[in-house]
Design an enzyme around this catalytic site. Structure first.
Site, PDB file in Angstrom:
ATOM      1  N   ASP A   9     -13.562 -37.339  -4.691  1.00 49.23           N
ATOM      2  CA  ASP A   9     -14.012 -35.965  -4.416  1.00 49.23           C
ATOM      3  C   ASP A   9     -14.486 -35.307  -5.708  1.00 49.23           C
ATOM      4  OD1 ASP A   9     -14.698 -33.655  -3.131  1.00 49.23           O
ATOM      5  OD2 ASP A   9     -12.659 -33.032  -2.641  1.00 49.23           O
ATOM      6  N   HIS A  40     -17.885 -28.271 -11.476  1.00 48.60           N
ATOM      7  CA  HIS A  40     -18.410 -26.929 -11.757  1.00 48.60           C
ATOM      8  C   HIS A  40     -18.296 -26.757 -13.266  1.00 48.60           C
ATOM      9  CE1 HIS A  40     -18.284 -25.906  -7.479  1.00 48.60           C
ATOM     10  NE2 HIS A  40     -17.081 -26.470  -7.440  1.00 48.60           N
ATOM     11  N   HIS A  96     -14.101 -32.732   6.626  1.00 43.12           N
ATOM     12  CA  HIS A  96     -13.288 -31.863   5.761  1.00 43.12           C
ATOM     13  C   HIS A  96     -12.539 -30.923   6.708  1.00 43.12           C
ATOM     14  CE1 HIS A  96     -12.791 -29.182   2.028  1.00 43.12           C
ATOM     15  NE2 HIS A  96     -12.151 -28.580   2.998  1.00 43.12           N
ATOM     16  N   HIS A 106     -19.655 -35.397  -5.175  1.00 44.62           N
ATOM     17  CA  HIS A 106     -20.673 -34.337  -5.070  1.00 44.62           C
ATOM     18  C   HIS A 106     -21.477 -34.387  -6.359  1.00 44.62           C
ATOM     19  CE1 HIS A 106     -18.468 -32.219  -1.735  1.00 44.62           C
ATOM     20  NE2 HIS A 106     -17.444 -32.817  -2.311  1.00 44.62           N
ATOM     21  N   PHE A 107     -22.721 -34.889  -6.283  1.00 44.23           N
ATOM     22  CA  PHE A 107     -23.522 -35.015  -7.504  1.00 44.23           C
ATOM     23  C   PHE A 107     -24.566 -33.903  -7.642  1.00 44.23           C
ATOM     24  CE2 PHE A 107     -22.601 -39.815  -8.381  1.00 44.23           C
ATOM     25  CZ  PHE A 107     -21.381 -39.461  -8.919  1.00 44.23           C
ATOM     26  N   ARG A 108     -24.539 -32.938  -6.694  1.00 42.60           N
ATOM     27  CA  ARG A 108     -25.201 -31.634  -6.887  1.00 42.60           C
ATOM     28  C   ARG A 108     -26.719 -31.636  -6.986  1.00 42.60           C
ATOM     29  NH1 ARG A 108     -20.554 -29.404  -5.320  1.00 42.60           N
ATOM     30  NH2 ARG A 108     -18.994 -29.114  -6.918  1.00 42.60           N
ATOM     31  N   HIS A 149      -9.719 -36.462   2.116  1.00 43.50           N
ATOM     32  CA  HIS A 149      -8.729 -35.801   1.235  1.00 43.50           C
ATOM     33  C   HIS A 149      -7.538 -35.199   1.991  1.00 43.50           C
ATOM     34  CE1 HIS A 149     -11.384 -32.559   2.384  1.00 43.50           C
ATOM     35  NE2 HIS A 149     -12.237 -32.728   1.412  1.00 43.50           N
TER      36      HIS A 149
HETATM   37  O1  DOR Z   1     -12.760 -28.281  -3.946  1.00 47.03           O
HETATM   38  C1  DOR Z   1     -13.736 -28.677  -3.362  1.00 47.03           C
HETATM   39  N1  DOR Z   1     -14.969 -28.516  -3.885  1.00 47.03           N
HETATM   40  N2  DOR Z   1     -13.612 -29.261  -2.175  1.00 47.03           N
HETATM   41  C2  DOR Z   1     -14.690 -29.602  -1.415  1.00 47.03           C
HETATM   42  O2  DOR Z   1     -14.509 -30.152  -0.364  1.00 47.03           O
HETATM   43  C3  DOR Z   1     -16.042 -29.252  -1.863  1.00 47.03           C
HETATM   44  C4  DOR Z   1     -16.063 -29.185  -3.300  1.00 47.03           C
HETATM   45  C5  DOR Z   1     -17.357 -28.750  -3.925  1.00 47.03           C
HETATM   46  O3  DOR Z   1     -18.416 -29.163  -3.442  1.00 47.03           O
HETATM   47  O4  DOR Z   1     -17.303 -28.088  -4.941  1.00 47.03           O
END
Ligand code: DOR
Length: 461
Positions: free
Chosen positions: A318, A322, A193, A76-78, A247
């Protein structure tokens, strides 16, 4: 091709001259380990283990092991929208520092990647800033069902990703009727997921009351994962849709998935193989909070058995960053997810050195496996005609994972302070050295991955 001398310039000593030769490495080839040279030209491998090649650039790989480029098929590169957590530039920089040559990125960005325009905007950003090769998932949801079959075939698209349980962001498809329609659209392997949203909602009270992060795996329990996995298998049965279960974290799901091997592939994460509940929550607090959760020893042992016996197809990180500030919110208001793309390989090499899996098995999980599961064209092995993507590792190098090495905008790793044995020394993508000795080289030159099912001419750069 290589036997045709006219293809290459010839030196005075009768050697064929190519762009790059990597000399004297221990090469992980499809037929085993081999000591020798790899010749690369115009981004592709032209010879493995042959002598008589000279490179305009030559790399001495003595003492190093040359793996096929490591692919991380879940990050996830946001970007766009959440660039205070991560960007495509920093995320891919972390990837190449960690020896990763290709990433597949998830659609829970802002806006969600659920339209042609949103995909195009990610591809535009990546064309300018990505240090490694890339593909993007399209999110499947009620709103885009009519377009999904077309969207999944767009250049640069990996396929459809479905969130059955809410994790982070608004992308959700939790009703069986919606899921049934989504799986009936298109034909490519679909990433899932699997956590059961209804059960999550019904049991949220448990953590609202306790506010203890150690309860995270009790709230998001085995039934939560297993119910959803059962439901998606049932819903996709009639159309025989191929699924990629992301996962996987429970022993019970592994049992079930083994019975559906004809159309199911399985991903596990280094986090679930390395961290263990309750210890990780006591030590790391909400930093260890992710979905599905890190669980206890019984599940971790089952995951390792599945890694060793071949049930697991791929390892994804994964990578879900944050900021530390966000993570400091009191549980359960703290967001779930940990960074991981940069540490995927060092952590797994440490497991190799500890004898938990063989290096050959690791290569299957990070290169050959992704190529097989997603039908990636020209990547996944060191062989003639394939992209010259390599991860050069020093299997004996002992290093501590330090925060200052981490490139992620989020700026942390759950493995800080961990000493590992095995380290990525060099990352080569289509014949370009993009990382050497912890330093990123040149300018971002990543390109969209091509898939056998949707092959089109590469766009000009
Ligand atoms: O813990 C998680 N965070 N699991 C996910 O599947 C999504 C991810 C996120 O995008 O932060």
């Amino acid at each position: 091709m290589t036997s045709n001398n006219n293809m290459f310039e010839t030196s005075k000593t009768d050697q064929k001259v190519v762009d790059l030769v990597i000399r004297n490495g221990e090469i992980l080839t499809p037929s085993g380990r081999q000591q020798g040279d790899i010749a690369c030209h115009e981004g592709a491998v032209v010879a493995v283990g042959e002598t008589g090649w000279r490179g305009r650039q030559e790399i001495d790989a003595r003492g190093l092991t040359v793996l096929p480029g490591v692919m991380d098929t879940q990050v996830h590169f946001r970007e766009p929208g959440l660039t205070h957590k991560e960007t495509l530039e920093a995320g891919t920089r972390g990837a190449v520092l960690g020896g990763v040559t290709t990433i597949f990125e998830m659609p829970n960005t802002s806006p969600l990647t659920i339209t042609r325009e949103a995909l195009a905007s990610k591809l535009e950003i990546a064309a300018r800033y990505a240090w490694c090769d890339y593909g993007f998932y399209i999110g499947g949801c009620r709103a885009n069902i009519p377009e999904l079959a077309e969207l999944e075939l767009l250049p640069g698209c990996v396929g459809i990703k479905v969130f059955m349980g809410s994790s982070f962001g608004d992308l959700l498809a939790d009703q069986d009727d919606v899921l049934r329609e989504i799986v009936a659209c298109g034909h490519r392997r679909m990433a899932i997921h699997a956590e059961d949203e209804a059960r999550l909602r019904a049991r949220r009270e448990l953590v609202e009351r306790s506010r203890a992060v150690t309860d995270h795996p009790h709230w998001r329990d085995v039934e939560t994962a297993l119910n959803a996995t059962k439901r998606i298998l049932a819903v996709s049965e009639t159309v025989q849709r191929r699924l990629h279960l992301l996962h996987i974290s429970t022993a019970e799901e592994l049992e079930l998935l083994a019975a559906h091997r004809h159309r199911v592939s399985v991903e596990v994460l280094p986090h679930h193989l390395t961290l263990t509940a309750p210890e990780c929550y006591e030590r790391l607090g909400t930093l260890a909070q992710m979905n599905p959760p890190v669980r206890g020893r019984r599940h971790q042992d089952a995951l390792w058995r599945a890694v060793r016996n071949g049930l697991v197809d791929v390892l994804g990180s994964d990578h879900a960053p944050h900021t530390l500030e966000e993570k400091a919110a009191p549980y359960p208001d703290s967001p779930s997810g940990m960074p991981g793309t940069q540490t995927l390989l060092p952590v797994m090499l440490d497991h190799v050195n500890a004898g938990r899996l063989s290096l050959e098995r690791l290569v299957d999980l990070t290169s050959a496996g992704p190529a097989r599961v997603f039908g990636i064209a020209r990547k996944g092995r060191v062989a003639k005609g394939y992209d010259a993507d390599f991860t050069l590792v020093d299997l004996k190098q002992r290093r501590e994972i330090e925060r200052r090495w981490i490139a992620s905008v989020s700026g942390w790793s759950p493995y800080e302070g961990m000493e590992v044995c095995g380290w990525p020394m060099m990352t080569v993508i289509r014949g370009q050295v993009v990382m050497r000795d912890d330093e990123v080289l040149g300018t971002p030159g990543g390109r969209p991955v091509q898939f056998a099912e949707t092959l089109r001419p590469q766009p000009e750069r």
